[in-house]
Design a protein around this motif. Sequence first.
Motif, mmCIF file in Angstrom:
data_model
loop_
_atom_site.group_PDB
_atom_site.id
_atom_site.type_symbol
_atom_site.label_atom_id
_atom_site.label_comp_id
_atom_site.label_asym_id
_atom_site.label_seq_id
_atom_site.Cartn_x
_atom_site.Cartn_y
_atom_site.Cartn_z
ATOM 1 N N ALA A 232 0.823 -1.215 0.000
ATOM 2 C CA ALA A 232 0.000 0.000 0.000
ATOM 3 C C ALA A 232 0.851 1.257 0.000
ATOM 4 C CB ALA A 232 -0.931 0.000 1.203
ATOM 5 N N THR A 233 2.045 1.181 0.639
ATOM 6 C CA THR A 233 2.863 2.385 0.750
ATOM 7 C C THR A 233 4.086 2.334 -0.183
ATOM 8 O OG1 THR A 233 4.046 1.395 2.599
ATOM 9 C CG2 THR A 233 2.187 2.817 3.141
ATOM 10 N N LEU A 234 4.178 1.244 -0.938
ATOM 11 C CA LEU A 234 5.372 1.040 -1.778
ATOM 12 C C LEU A 234 5.558 2.170 -2.804
ATOM 13 C CD1 LEU A 234 7.715 -0.790 -2.641
ATOM 14 C CD2 LEU A 234 6.134 -1.945 -4.179
ATOM 15 N N ASN A 235 4.474 2.583 -3.442
ATOM 16 C CA ASN A 235 4.587 3.630 -4.451
ATOM 17 C C ASN A 235 5.123 4.913 -3.848
ATOM 18 O OD1 ASN A 235 3.796 2.094 -6.535
ATOM 19 N ND2 ASN A 235 1.676 2.831 -6.576
ATOM 20 N N ALA A 236 4.530 5.282 -2.690
ATOM 21 C CA ALA A 236 4.965 6.529 -2.045
ATOM 22 C C ALA A 236 6.444 6.417 -1.675
ATOM 23 C CB ALA A 236 4.124 6.783 -0.812
ATOM 24 N N TYR A 237 6.812 5.283 -1.099
ATOM 25 C CA TYR A 237 8.195 5.053 -0.681
ATOM 26 C C TYR A 237 9.129 5.162 -1.894
ATOM 27 C CZ TYR A 237 12.279 2.411 0.914
ATOM 28 O OH TYR A 237 13.554 2.010 1.204
ATOM 29 N N GLY A 238 8.751 4.458 -2.968
ATOM 30 C CA GLY A 238 9.602 4.451 -4.169
ATOM 31 C C GLY A 238 9.735 5.844 -4.763
ATOM 32 N N ASP A 239 8.598 6.557 -4.855
ATOM 33 C CA ASP A 239 8.628 7.895 -5.450
ATOM 34 C C ASP A 239 9.528 8.836 -4.658
ATOM 35 O OD1 ASP A 239 6.928 7.154 -7.435
ATOM 36 O OD2 ASP A 239 5.114 7.938 -6.470
ATOM 37 N N LEU A 240 9.359 8.776 -3.328
ATOM 38 C CA LEU A 240 10.123 9.709 -2.496
ATOM 39 C C LEU A 240 11.613 9.350 -2.512
ATOM 40 C CD1 LEU A 240 7.526 9.996 0.363
ATOM 41 C CD2 LEU A 240 8.091 11.751 -1.313
ATOM 42 N N ALA A 241 11.871 8.038 -2.507
ATOM 43 C CA ALA A 241 13.272 7.621 -2.583
ATOM 44 C C ALA A 241 13.864 8.109 -3.900
ATOM 45 C CB ALA A 241 13.370 6.106 -2.479
ATOM 46 N N GLY A 242 13.050 8.024 -4.959
ATOM 47 C CA GLY A 242 13.490 8.482 -6.278
ATOM 48 C C GLY A 242 13.714 9.986 -6.310
ATOM 49 N N MET A 243 13.080 10.709 -5.400
ATOM 50 C CA MET A 243 13.252 12.166 -5.346
ATOM 51 C C MET A 243 14.378 12.545 -4.384
ATOM 52 S SD MET A 243 9.210 13.016 -5.367
ATOM 53 C CE MET A 243 9.260 14.520 -4.494
ATOM 54 N N ASN A 244 15.225 11.540 -4.085
ATOM 55 C CA ASN A 244 16.410 11.740 -3.231
ATOM 56 C C ASN A 244 16.097 12.148 -1.805
ATOM 57 O OD1 ASN A 244 18.250 10.981 -5.113
ATOM 58 N ND2 ASN A 244 18.320 13.049 -6.015
ATOM 59 N N PHE A 245 14.965 11.700 -1.295
ATOM 60 C CA PHE A 245 14.723 11.906 0.128
ATOM 61 C C PHE A 245 15.701 11.027 0.890
ATOM 62 C CE2 PHE A 245 10.638 14.065 1.291
ATOM 63 C CZ PHE A 245 10.399 14.628 0.050
ATOM 64 N N GLN A 246 16.213 11.574 1.955
ATOM 65 C CA GLN A 246 17.098 10.754 2.787
ATOM 66 C C GLN A 246 16.230 9.753 3.547
ATOM 67 O OE1 GLN A 246 18.829 12.836 6.027
ATOM 68 N NE2 GLN A 246 20.207 11.166 6.547
ATOM 69 N N LEU A 247 16.601 8.480 3.481
ATOM 70 C CA LEU A 247 15.776 7.462 4.108
ATOM 71 C C LEU A 247 16.282 7.179 5.516
ATOM 72 C CD1 LEU A 247 15.469 5.003 1.083
ATOM 73 C CD2 LEU A 247 13.915 6.838 1.748
ATOM 74 N N VAL A 248 15.389 7.296 6.487
ATOM 75 C CA VAL A 248 15.782 7.044 7.873
ATOM 76 C C VAL A 248 14.853 5.997 8.461
ATOM 77 C CG1 VAL A 248 16.061 8.061 10.175
ATOM 78 C CG2 VAL A 248 16.541 9.440 8.127
ATOM 79 N N LYS A 249 15.443 4.909 8.903
ATOM 80 C CA LYS A 249 14.634 3.843 9.506
ATOM 81 C C LYS A 249 14.438 4.171 10.978
ATOM 82 C CE LYS A 249 12.998 -0.480 9.760
ATOM 83 N NZ LYS A 249 11.601 -0.304 9.960
ATOM 84 N N GLU A 250 13.203 4.254 11.386
ATOM 85 C CA GLU A 250 12.892 4.651 12.760
ATOM 86 C C GLU A 250 12.614 3.428 13.632
ATOM 87 O OE1 GLU A 250 12.209 8.133 14.311
ATOM 88 O OE2 GLU A 250 13.888 8.060 12.897
ATOM 89 N N PRO A 251 13.073 3.440 14.845
ATOM 90 C CA PRO A 251 12.764 2.297 15.734
ATOM 91 C C PRO A 251 11.326 2.391 16.227
ATOM 92 C CG PRO A 251 14.023 3.954 16.916
ATOM 93 C CD PRO A 251 13.895 4.464 15.504
ATOM 94 N N ALA A 252 10.776 1.224 16.592
ATOM 95 C CA ALA A 252 9.413 1.210 17.130
ATOM 96 C C ALA A 252 9.430 1.672 18.575
ATOM 97 C CB ALA A 252 8.841 -0.192 17.035
ATOM 98 N N VAL A 253 8.482 2.468 18.958
ATOM 99 C CA VAL A 253 8.483 2.968 20.340
ATOM 100 C C VAL A 253 7.200 2.649 21.111
ATOM 101 C CG1 VAL A 253 10.090 4.874 19.954
ATOM 102 C CG2 VAL A 253 7.658 5.252 19.554
ATOM 103 N N VAL A 254 6.121 2.323 20.394
ATOM 104 C CA VAL A 254 4.848 2.106 21.098
ATOM 105 C C VAL A 254 4.933 0.856 21.967
ATOM 106 C CG1 VAL A 254 2.384 1.628 20.805
ATOM 107 C CG2 VAL A 254 3.539 3.233 19.261
#
Length: 1008
Positions: A232-254
């Motif tokens: 569901a979020t793959l397109n958004a992820y791919g597009d933004l990655a393609g626009m050179n957004f810096q990718l930051v993996k966030e840890p789970a906190v809940v």
Amino acid sequence: MNTLYCLSLGETKRNEFIEEAQQYAYGEALFVVPGNYFRQLVKKQGTVRTVIMDYLPNEILRLNAKEKVYQRISRPAQEMLLKNIMQEMLETGKLTYFEPLALRDGFVKNLAAFIGELSRSGVAPEELSRAFAAWDNRPVRLQEKDKELTDLYSTYRERLQTRNLYDVDGLYRLAINMLETGTKSLPWKTLYFSEFYQFDDLQRDLLRALSKYCHIKIGIFYDGQRPELSKATLNAYGDLAGMNFQLVKEPAVVKRRASLSFLVDNWQKMGHKKIKPQNISLLEAASPENEMAGVITSIKNLLATGVNPQNIVVLVRSLADYAGFSDLFHVYGVPTSLPQVTSFSGQALPDFLVKLLKTAVNISNVENWQNLLATEFAGTLFHIDREKLEEAYNTKFFSTENSLLSFLKTNFPQADIEEILAVVKDLGKKQTGNEFVKKISDALEQWNISGLAGKAYQENSLKLAQIKILAGCENFCQKILQDMELAFAQSGNDTTKISVEEFLAICLDMSKDATITLQKGNPKGIQVLEVANVQALTFTHVFLMGLREGVFPKIKFENWLYNDKERAVLHDLDINLQQTSANVATDRYFFGTALAMATEELHISYYADDTAGPSGYIEELGQYFQPDTWHAAKFSVSKANCAAKEELLKILAQAPEPGKRETQWLENEVGTDFSLKKTVDRKRWLLDSPYNGKIGGKEEIPSLSASSLDLYVECPFKYLVSKEWKTAIWEPLTEEIKPTVSGDLYHLTLARFLGKHLQEDLSTLDKKALTKELLTDFQKEYTSLVQKGLIAETPLGLQEKKFYWSVLVKWLEVEIGYQSDETVKLLPSQLEIGFGLANSKWPALKLTFDNKVTAFSGQIDRIDTDGKNYIITDYKSGSFPSGTDIVSGKALQLPLYVLALENLCHINKDNIWGAGYYALQESKRKSGMWNKEKEEALPWLSSGRSKSFGEVMEKAMANIAIIVQSIRKGSFPANPWKKCPAYCPGYDICRYRLNTVLNLSEEGENNE
Ligand code: SF4
């Protein structure tokens, strides 16, 4: 640097973003969310400026002083514009593929949605045209569709441009173009995007354009190890990655309870272990009402343990699946954020306006007038006594609107008929949409509805809640009128004249699903939210409802304008339109996020019935739990679990034997006569119960008619309701002639005709002349019934008239035959002879039973004689008693007539040869009771299977005695001799109703 934070399931960057954004001076940071729920939430949490995504283009344009150059087009205006374009294309022969569908409302809506989809995907008409041109092996017929669609789309876009109008997508494009020049100014240093799971093409282009001006930070779920869930979020992820957004993996906190944590961490992952479903419950109900009741009951129990309502959430896939949810919360006394609403179209004011316009559409349709005049507002505004008018429909049939209106003018002098007629006529004229709007708007003002409501409130005839609804309806009417005015102007239809029918269709379309708020939701109450609108929220207690096949995941049908196969080809040609499979991935994501919202308890529920069972997600969930640990608890509202007073009252009222304390409580709540009322239904079955017609004796019966006797035989309870209580069903006259009226027509015609031929042998007279004479008599009686309003001279009425005449012609022929065959000439001597009736020729027939006299009355259709011997004839235009009825003494009319002839005319009973029926529609003497020895003298007697005279009379006398005694004792049990009739005045109170219910359930059981 633009940053994309890749979040785990159920996690959010919202709170951190808010904190960070608050470091900026007000206005330097902008928070962007997908919908209103999150806008309110962020607003509550901080002082950061927040907008909904679709408002962002407006904001950009506003900041660059461009707000004056565009106007947003409304949806109704879009549809009107498309209709105009199609109309023009039809006229110029440019629409052939879509010709059969064009201008149909459903098609226009689909087309508008599809054009919106194209627009939203950033597809320009030229691009669409190029894609279609490159489509290999496209069948010619479908090429026609592509061509027409492209033409429609490009003309639509051109029209918007010429009129300086923009749809939402147009505003996106305008903002993107403005930013792409690179010369505009924006006040924001950082933009925060939170709670999105996808960006469409236009939104992605806008993000790209914005990234030249400010930092962009986006938090979105993405987990490479769970590809199914991340679809569901793959397109958004791919597009933004393609626009050179810096990718930051966030840890789970809940933090969640262990079982819930396990579920969230492993959902849609391979190779997980199995756990016990602790803190995860499953409930199955048999109906949506029971599911809602089950959920609210659990919530009520939780609240009783001290859980804060703000920590509880109810999630549904679509609120439309749970009609009446808010009302049920109200019944259970549980506060909710859901408002209490009611449908707009079912209310009195819109009902009146719609019926007014419908009457204007077809002013000569009498039914439209009757519907209009029956509305509450017609009664109040035009002083029409609706009850009196409805009563008049029982005795008079109106075949035209003129006959109805003249009747009203004469009989309802206080009614403003001319006024309402003038309003209808005025609305019936072809005029511009704006003229219609003005007329209705002015009328609403002139009618002073709020003033009338206030007066009614003071007079106690309207409650406050009703006034609230009325005010809501009036406001909504005014809003629709304003929206229409805008739509006419935007679509260029403001000077076009339209018919009232077209105007009405627009009104109905614009108000179709509208609701009126009766009470606003309580913001501190239990929140009920649609899963598509909320992600990454946490609550201690989550109730996830509707896990039913077809509900969640929600069934999405393929778009029929361009189906999935066509969309797949278009995708390869660079036109990206959503396919149904994408909806499956989105639903799966929604389900995952819903699971992740619970931190302490997750309650899942669904309802299952013959049409659908639990959703596939339930089975999937089961794979995470140890064998035999995952079961649904069945729920239905019962005495043991009921948490609402109203519901409990219903349950206990239906319980066969409520306990002492329960009875006491019921009597306190409902009244001390509760126990009595509760047993009424059962008492309807007891022979000696007043609820089954045993109402106590009355020694004297002054008089009884022949028809009353037959009615008592038909059903004593029906006799009680009709003859003693004298209640009757209102049965409006219809175009079809009532059986009683056609019966009168036959009787009156035959009496008029034979009255001139008493003691004449018709077989000796000229048949042609007799036929002519009969026709004249028929015409006279028919005309008289028409003048009385009992027969309508409509095409159907005239057809029926022909039929009645054919019956009479046949009667004459048969009658001549009968008379010619008789060796003893028994000829008509007395017609329509009444006895015991007001102004009747003969006195009442007095019979003594148990030393008490009862007077009988009746009307004999015809007595034939040769001066010494007699027979009685009763004409029947419909059904007549069978031989079995007669021999068993269940048909008492003829025996009573025989007794009347014998006693009142002092005729020796040996000279009364019998009595029988003449079935008019069969043109035959039928059935009856006859002295069989007279067959030689009356040859027609030999063809029938008539019953023995003496035997029948004996049985009949015995039954008359029983009836008289029963009436004297006040005994009228519901005991129909045959099948109950379709309409019976006793139906609502006799035991037959209960019997029907019983029969149905028995049938159901048998079927099983
Ligand atoms: S519905 Fe049947 S049982 Fe009831 S009063 Fe009528 S005829 Fe009798």
